[in-house]
Write a protein that holds these residues in place. Structure first.
Motif, PDB file in Angstrom:
ATOM      1  N   MET A   1       0.977  -1.380  -0.047  1.00 39.39           N
ATOM      2  CA  MET A   1       0.066  -0.118  -0.059  1.00 39.39           C
ATOM      3  C   MET A   1       0.858   1.206   0.101  1.00 39.39           C
ATOM      4  SD  MET A   1      -3.173   1.072   0.336  1.00 39.39           S
ATOM      5  CE  MET A   1      -4.138   2.358   0.953  1.00 39.39           C
ATOM      6  N   ILE A   2       1.847   1.408   0.710  1.00 42.33           N
ATOM      7  CA  ILE A   2       3.021   2.579   0.768  1.00 42.33           C
ATOM      8  C   ILE A   2       3.504   2.803  -0.588  1.00 42.33           C
ATOM      9  CG2 ILE A   2       4.961   1.378   1.489  1.00 42.33           C
ATOM     10  CD1 ILE A   2       3.919   4.647   3.165  1.00 42.33           C
ATOM     11  N   GLY A   3       3.663   1.751  -1.412  1.00 41.06           N
ATOM     12  CA  GLY A   3       4.126   1.701  -2.666  1.00 41.06           C
ATOM     13  C   GLY A   3       3.379   2.434  -3.527  1.00 41.06           C
ATOM     14  N   GLU A   4       1.889   2.562  -3.138  1.00 42.98           N
ATOM     15  CA  GLU A   4       1.009   3.178  -4.184  1.00 42.98           C
ATOM     16  C   GLU A   4       0.685   4.689  -3.775  1.00 42.98           C
ATOM     17  OE1 GLU A   4      -2.156   0.563  -3.545  1.00 42.98           O
ATOM     18  OE2 GLU A   4      -1.210  -1.049  -4.744  1.00 42.98           O
ATOM     19  N   LEU A   5       1.288   5.226  -2.716  1.00 42.98           N
ATOM     20  CA  LEU A   5       1.249   6.522  -2.044  1.00 42.98           C
ATOM     21  C   LEU A   5       2.355   7.624  -2.754  1.00 42.98           C
ATOM     22  CD1 LEU A   5       0.200   5.735   1.297  1.00 42.98           C
ATOM     23  CD2 LEU A   5      -1.523   6.498  -0.469  1.00 42.98           C
ATOM     24  N   LEU A   6       1.992   8.753  -2.818  1.00 40.22           N
ATOM     25  CA  LEU A   6       2.865   9.650  -3.129  1.00 40.22           C
ATOM     26  C   LEU A   6       3.273  10.302  -2.147  1.00 40.22           C
ATOM     27  CD1 LEU A   6       1.312  10.854  -6.746  1.00 40.22           C
ATOM     28  CD2 LEU A   6       3.068   9.315  -6.361  1.00 40.22           C
ATOM     29  N   ARG A   7       4.541  10.884  -1.836  1.00 46.33           N
ATOM     30  CA  ARG A   7       5.058  11.681  -0.869  1.00 46.33           C
ATOM     31  C   ARG A   7       5.196  12.943  -1.388  1.00 46.33           C
ATOM     32  NH1 ARG A   7      10.237  13.287   1.857  1.00 46.33           N
ATOM     33  NH2 ARG A   7       9.687  13.528   3.918  1.00 46.33           N
ATOM     34  N   VAL A   8       4.612  13.773  -0.562  1.00 46.23           N
ATOM     35  CA  VAL A   8       4.595  15.370  -0.950  1.00 46.23           C
ATOM     36  C   VAL A   8       5.149  16.090   0.200  1.00 46.23           C
ATOM     37  CG1 VAL A   8       3.055  17.405  -1.353  1.00 46.23           C
ATOM     38  CG2 VAL A   8       2.370  14.942  -2.134  1.00 46.23           C
ATOM     39  N   VAL A   9       6.088  16.939  -0.274  1.00 43.67           N
ATOM     40  CA  VAL A   9       7.000  17.833   0.882  1.00 43.67           C
ATOM     41  C   VAL A   9       6.683  19.302   0.101  1.00 43.67           C
ATOM     42  CG1 VAL A   9       8.556  15.990   1.274  1.00 43.67           C
ATOM     43  CG2 VAL A   9       8.988  17.700  -0.550  1.00 43.67           C
ATOM     44  N   ALA A  10       7.043  20.317   0.924  1.00 44.58           N
ATOM     45  CA  ALA A  10       7.133  21.664   0.710  1.00 44.58           C
ATOM     46  C   ALA A  10       8.669  22.170   0.736  1.00 44.58           C
ATOM     47  CB  ALA A  10       6.406  22.438   1.808  1.00 44.58           C
ATOM     48  N   VAL A  11       8.779  22.570  -0.725  1.00 46.62           N
ATOM     49  CA  VAL A  11      10.009  23.293  -0.905  1.00 46.62           C
ATOM     50  C   VAL A  11      10.000  24.549  -1.349  1.00 46.62           C
ATOM     51  CG1 VAL A  11      12.074  23.001  -2.300  1.00 46.62           C
ATOM     52  CG2 VAL A  11      10.883  20.946  -1.844  1.00 46.62           C
ATOM     53  N   ASP A  12      10.348  25.668  -0.419  1.00 47.85           N
ATOM     54  CA  ASP A  12      10.061  27.096  -0.550  1.00 47.85           C
ATOM     55  C   ASP A  12       8.701  27.476  -0.778  1.00 47.85           C
ATOM     56  OD1 ASP A  12      12.863  27.525  -0.315  1.00 47.85           O
ATOM     57  OD2 ASP A  12      13.285  27.121  -2.645  1.00 47.85           O
ATOM     58  N   ARG A  13       7.832  27.034   0.048  1.00 45.83           N
ATOM     59  CA  ARG A  13       6.398  27.382   0.106  1.00 45.83           C
ATOM     60  C   ARG A  13       5.741  26.745  -1.247  1.00 45.83           C
ATOM     61  NH1 ARG A  13       5.046  28.143   4.716  1.00 45.83           N
ATOM     62  NH2 ARG A  13       3.154  28.977   4.057  1.00 45.83           N
ATOM     63  N   ARG A  14       6.079  25.772  -1.735  1.00 52.45           N
ATOM     64  CA  ARG A  14       5.589  25.024  -2.870  1.00 52.45           C
ATOM     65  C   ARG A  14       5.466  23.459  -2.855  1.00 52.45           C
ATOM     66  NH1 ARG A  14       8.599  25.934  -8.033  1.00 52.45           N
ATOM     67  NH2 ARG A  14       6.546  25.143  -8.842  1.00 52.45           N
ATOM     68  N   LEU A  15       4.557  23.077  -2.916  1.00 48.19           N
ATOM     69  CA  LEU A  15       4.380  21.616  -2.893  1.00 48.19           C
ATOM     70  C   LEU A  15       4.888  20.615  -3.986  1.00 48.19           C
ATOM     71  CD1 LEU A  15       0.896  21.355  -1.404  1.00 48.19           C
ATOM     72  CD2 LEU A  15       2.804  20.979  -0.016  1.00 48.19           C
ATOM     73  N   ARG A  20      11.699  10.119  -5.122  1.00 46.14           N
ATOM     74  CA  ARG A  20      12.479   9.235  -4.751  1.00 46.14           C
ATOM     75  C   ARG A  20      12.335   9.143  -3.048  1.00 46.14           C
ATOM     76  NH1 ARG A  20      18.119  10.716  -5.830  1.00 46.14           N
ATOM     77  NH2 ARG A  20      18.610   8.396  -5.241  1.00 46.14           N
ATOM     78  N   ARG A  21      11.679   9.654  -2.446  1.00 44.89           N
ATOM     79  CA  ARG A  21      11.170   9.839  -1.174  1.00 44.89           C
ATOM     80  C   ARG A  21      12.376   9.901  -0.208  1.00 44.89           C
ATOM     81  NH1 ARG A  21       7.232   4.408  -1.199  1.00 44.89           N
ATOM     82  NH2 ARG A  21       5.654   5.270  -2.588  1.00 44.89           N
ATOM     83  N   ARG A  22      13.144  11.031  -0.591  1.00 48.00           N
ATOM     84  CA  ARG A  22      14.675  11.221   0.058  1.00 48.00           C
ATOM     85  C   ARG A  22      14.507  12.692   0.181  1.00 48.00           C
ATOM     86  NH1 ARG A  22      14.507   6.640   0.008  1.00 48.00           N
ATOM     87  NH2 ARG A  22      16.190   5.141  -0.771  1.00 48.00           N
ATOM     88  N   ARG A  26       9.372  17.205   6.390  1.00 48.11           N
ATOM     89  CA  ARG A  26       8.023  16.756   6.934  1.00 48.11           C
ATOM     90  C   ARG A  26       7.308  16.313   5.577  1.00 48.11           C
ATOM     91  NH1 ARG A  26       6.129  16.012  11.605  1.00 48.11           N
ATOM     92  NH2 ARG A  26       3.876  15.604  12.093  1.00 48.11           N
ATOM     93  N   GLY A  27       6.821  15.071   5.422  1.00 51.04           N
ATOM     94  CA  GLY A  27       6.090  14.553   4.123  1.00 51.04           C
ATOM     95  C   GLY A  27       4.710  14.344   4.474  1.00 51.04           C
ATOM     96  N   ALA A  28       3.898  14.618   3.568  1.00 51.29           N
ATOM     97  CA  ALA A  28       2.529  14.129   3.532  1.00 51.29           C
ATOM     98  C   ALA A  28       2.156  12.993   2.474  1.00 51.29           C
ATOM     99  CB  ALA A  28       1.753  15.303   3.373  1.00 51.29           C
ATOM    100  N   TRP A  29       1.321  12.069   2.722  1.00 52.70           N
ATOM    101  CA  TRP A  29       0.977  11.019   1.768  1.00 52.70           C
ATOM    102  C   TRP A  29      -0.243  11.299   0.855  1.00 52.70           C
ATOM    103  CZ3 TRP A  29       5.193   7.983   0.793  1.00 52.70           C
ATOM    104  CH2 TRP A  29       6.090   7.981   1.637  1.00 52.70           C
ATOM    105  N   LEU A  30      -0.331  10.929  -0.263  1.00 53.04           N
ATOM    106  CA  LEU A  30      -1.328  11.423  -0.837  1.00 53.04           C
ATOM    107  C   LEU A  30      -1.445  10.103  -2.103  1.00 53.04           C
ATOM    108  CD1 LEU A  30      -3.445  13.692  -1.595  1.00 53.04           C
ATOM    109  CD2 LEU A  30      -1.646  14.193  -3.409  1.00 53.04           C
TER     110      LEU A  30
END
Length: 93
Positions: A1-15, A20-22, A26-30
């Motif tokens: 299931m975790i392989g099917e989720l996308l990790r989203v992070v904020a970089v300079d106020r942009r998502l 590569r999940r690296r 902090r990350g959010a999963w979608l």
């Protein structure tokens, strides 16, 4: 299931999607698909999940290929390889 989720992070106020999940922070999963992205934006879930103050720019997420196509009938991917459960072993009176 975790392989099917996308990790989203904020970089300079942009998502951005962390392919590569690296990426640090902090990350959010979608779930993949536009339905889950729209629901997360409507509920303002990204600033809460990422513990960020103020609004975050999600324009980059809307162009990501995994978030522009629907993955089945709903927003969740179809389960694979799941068998039905058997009868309960014993019930308590």
């Amino acid at each position: 299931m975790i392989g099917e989720l996308l990790r989203v992070v904020a970089v300079d106020r942009r998502l951005v999607v962390d392919e590569r999940r690296r990426l640090p922070g902090r990350g959010a999963w979608l779930h993949p698909g536009p339905g889950c992205l729209a629901k997360a934006e409507r509920r303002r879930a990204f600033p809460r999940a990422l513990k960020a103050q103020g609004a975050l720019d999600a324009a980059g997420l809307q162009d990501h290929p995994a978030l522009t196509t629907e993955t089945g009938t709903g927003t969740y991917p179809e389960p694979t390889g799941i068998k039905e459960a058997g009868r309960p072993v014993m019930s308590q009176p």
